[in-house]
Design an enzyme around this catalytic site. Structure first.
Site, PDB file in Angstrom:
ATOM      1  N   ARG A  64      -3.561  35.750  33.977  1.00  0.00           N
ATOM      2  CA  ARG A  64      -2.846  34.934  33.000  1.00  0.00           C
ATOM      3  C   ARG A  64      -2.473  35.806  31.799  1.00  0.00           C
ATOM      4  NH1 ARG A  64      -6.951  30.254  31.884  1.00  0.00           N
ATOM      5  NH2 ARG A  64      -5.364  29.623  30.353  1.00  0.00           N
ATOM      6  N   LYS A 136     -14.877  29.393  36.614  1.00  0.00           N
ATOM      7  CA  LYS A 136     -14.900  27.945  36.428  1.00  0.00           C
ATOM      8  C   LYS A 136     -13.528  27.315  36.658  1.00  0.00           C
ATOM      9  CE  LYS A 136     -14.403  28.118  31.352  1.00  0.00           C
ATOM     10  NZ  LYS A 136     -13.148  27.374  31.206  1.00  0.00           N
ATOM     11  N   ASP A 137     -12.452  28.114  36.623  1.00  0.00           N
ATOM     12  CA  ASP A 137     -11.113  27.595  36.875  1.00  0.00           C
ATOM     13  C   ASP A 137     -10.797  27.467  38.359  1.00  0.00           C
ATOM     14  OD1 ASP A 137     -10.590  27.435  34.157  1.00  0.00           O
ATOM     15  OD2 ASP A 137      -9.651  29.410  34.065  1.00  0.00           O
ATOM     16  N   THR A 183     -12.357  19.384  21.673  1.00  0.00           N
ATOM     17  CA  THR A 183     -12.691  19.976  22.964  1.00  0.00           C
ATOM     18  C   THR A 183     -11.638  19.563  23.987  1.00  0.00           C
ATOM     19  OG1 THR A 183     -14.277  20.093  24.786  1.00  0.00           O
ATOM     20  CG2 THR A 183     -14.253  18.055  23.524  1.00  0.00           C
ATOM     21  N   SER A 185     -12.393  19.557  27.161  1.00  0.00           N
ATOM     22  CA  SER A 185     -13.188  19.276  28.355  1.00  0.00           C
ATOM     23  C   SER A 185     -13.792  17.879  28.308  1.00  0.00           C
ATOM     24  CB  SER A 185     -14.302  20.321  28.482  1.00  0.00           C
ATOM     25  OG  SER A 185     -15.283  19.911  29.406  1.00  0.00           O
ATOM     26  N   LEU A 186     -13.502  17.082  29.331  1.00  0.00           N
ATOM     27  CA  LEU A 186     -14.125  15.766  29.462  1.00  0.00           C
ATOM     28  C   LEU A 186     -15.631  15.910  29.634  1.00  0.00           C
ATOM     29  CD1 LEU A 186     -13.808  12.678  29.835  1.00  0.00           C
ATOM     30  CD2 LEU A 186     -13.468  13.115  32.276  1.00  0.00           C
ATOM     31  N   GLY A 206      -4.775  24.662  24.151  1.00  0.00           N
ATOM     32  CA  GLY A 206      -4.292  25.983  23.787  1.00  0.00           C
ATOM     33  C   GLY A 206      -5.315  27.048  24.125  1.00  0.00           C
ATOM     34  N   ASN A 207      -4.885  28.319  24.050  1.00  0.00           N
ATOM     35  CA  ASN A 207      -5.814  29.403  24.307  1.00  0.00           C
ATOM     36  C   ASN A 207      -6.777  29.533  23.128  1.00  0.00           C
ATOM     37  OD1 ASN A 207      -4.503  31.009  22.286  1.00  0.00           O
ATOM     38  ND2 ASN A 207      -2.969  31.624  23.792  1.00  0.00           N
ATOM     39  N   THR A 210      -5.172  29.972  19.709  1.00  0.00           N
ATOM     40  CA  THR A 210      -4.506  28.764  19.229  1.00  0.00           C
ATOM     41  C   THR A 210      -5.517  27.733  18.735  1.00  0.00           C
ATOM     42  OG1 THR A 210      -2.673  29.101  20.767  1.00  0.00           O
ATOM     43  CG2 THR A 210      -2.962  26.881  19.885  1.00  0.00           C
TER      44      THR A 210
END
Length: 381
Positions: A64, A136-137, A183, A185-186, A206-207, A210
């Site tokens: 990426r 994790k992705d 966050t 993340s749920l 965002g990254n 960001t």
């Protein structure tokens, strides 16, 4: 011939100390219209061999475009360069779906390969030879034709809190009532909302650059939750305000580890990257991914539940890695999307069974009902 007895090169300067060059010099010939046929033939043949030999090959590495992704990829390439100094590596960066959709919470997008699809397309079309991911992705079931050929040594897998400058020195527990914590993340929001009910949680996308800028400049967030490993790799340890241990917030499956994805049948590249496997990290991640896959399989889950409990103590007590193993060179089955031919098969199966056993334990305690309700609530919003 020159005075020292070497051939005079009139059209092309051949590379010194190569096989084709040695044959050319030994022939006493010159490159040009008068080149004898047998020399021309072998010059052409040996040059082709040199250009296609492993030591001349350029290995193309997909990643990426974000700064963190590049840092992670550079670290993997540096390890490969140290192991294979004669190889060349070219890094090819690209944007993914997850990088482009920044106005929607990850759990709402409905795409299982948010940060991997475009990279896998490049891998499939032979535009790159390997891809470096945050493990994790990567989903626990990869598309056909792909495998994780290496899992590198894991950094701290825990989540971390970065506070707005005016709240430096605080903890989540001591933040003022109704403070907003960001966050994407749920998993993080669900766990922390229960642990810290006086806080409000809001999506932030965002990254890393960001999200930190939004925290510091928008005055909207009192703190944000990030992976500790990402902060460490970026060199931003000074922004790390609080580590969330697994008792407070269970980290994501595979978090802190890097995975190298390759074409499953590209045995040369599998051999190339396989030496990067860190045995302890590999076995922990097999257990975690097996846990997640089994849990979602039995509950019909298609969305990303990216959390798992810390299994460190259990795995230390359960998994023993023998010094030798009996697997042959053709014994190359995947476990939860991972190929590790240089790690004992028995240890990998033990790790997988541990993850499955933990998933069954949670299911027997009512996890399916909890996941069903969580899925309904997510879909409703």
């Amino acid at each position: 011939m020159s005075g020292n007895g070497n051939a005079a090169v009139t059209a092309v300067s051949p590379k010194p100390l190569t096989l084709a060059t040695s044959v050319f010099w030994a022939s006493g010939a010159t490159i040009g219209p008068g080149l004898p046929p047998f020399v021309a033939y072998w010059w052409e043949r040996l040059s082709v061999v040199e250009e296609n030999s492993p030591k001349m090959r350029v290995i193309r590495v997909g990643t990426r475009k974000s700064q963190l992704a590049r840092i992670q990829t550079d670290s993997v390439v540096a390890m490969l360069k140290a192991l294979y100094p004669s190889l060349q590596f070219e890094i090819i960066a690209m944007s993914t779906t997850g990088d482009k959709i920044l106005d929607t919470a990850l759990s709402k997008i409905g795409e299982k390969s948010l940060f991997t699809k475009e990279l896998e397309h490049a891998l499939e079309k032979n535009e790159v030879d390997l891809v470096v991911h945050s493990l994790k992705d990567l989903p626990t079931v990869l598309p056909p034709g792909f495998t994780i050929g290496a899992i590198c040594k894991r950094e701290n897998p825990c989540d971390a809190v970065v506070f707005h400058p005016k709240f430096v020195g605080k903890t989540l527990e001591t933040l003022p009532e109704k403070s907003v914590v960001g966050t994407s993340s749920l998993r993080r929001a669900a766990q922390l909302q229960r642990k810290f009910p006086h806080l409000e949680f809001k999506s932030i996308r965002g990254n890393l650059n960001t999200r930190l800028r939004k925290l510091d400049e928008l005055q909207e967030f009192s703190a944000i939750i990030l992976a500790a490993a990402g902060l460490q790799r970026m060199g931003w340890q000074n922004r790390l305000g609080q580590i969330l241990h697994p008792e407070e917030c269970m980290y994501a499956v595979g978090q802190g580890a890097l995975g190298v994805e390759v074409r499953a049948k590209d045995h040369d590249i599998l051999d190339l990257v396989g030496v990067l496997h860190d045995p302890e990290t590999l076995l922990r991640c097999i257990a975690e991914r097996a846990f997640l896959r089994h849990l979602l399989y039995l509950t019909g889950g298609v969305w990303s539940l990216d959390g798992s409990d810390s299994m460190q103590e259990t795995m230390q007590a359960t998994i023993h890695v023998p010094a030798q193993h009996e697997d042959g060179p053709e014994d190359d089955p995947q476990l939860v999307g991972i190929t590790a031919r240089n790690i004992p098969r028995e240890a990998q199966l033990t790790a997988e069974n541990l993850g499955i056993s933990l998933a069954n334990l949670l299911l027997n305690k009512g996890a399916k009902n909890i996941l069903d309700v969580a899925r309904q609530l997510n879909d409703a919003h």
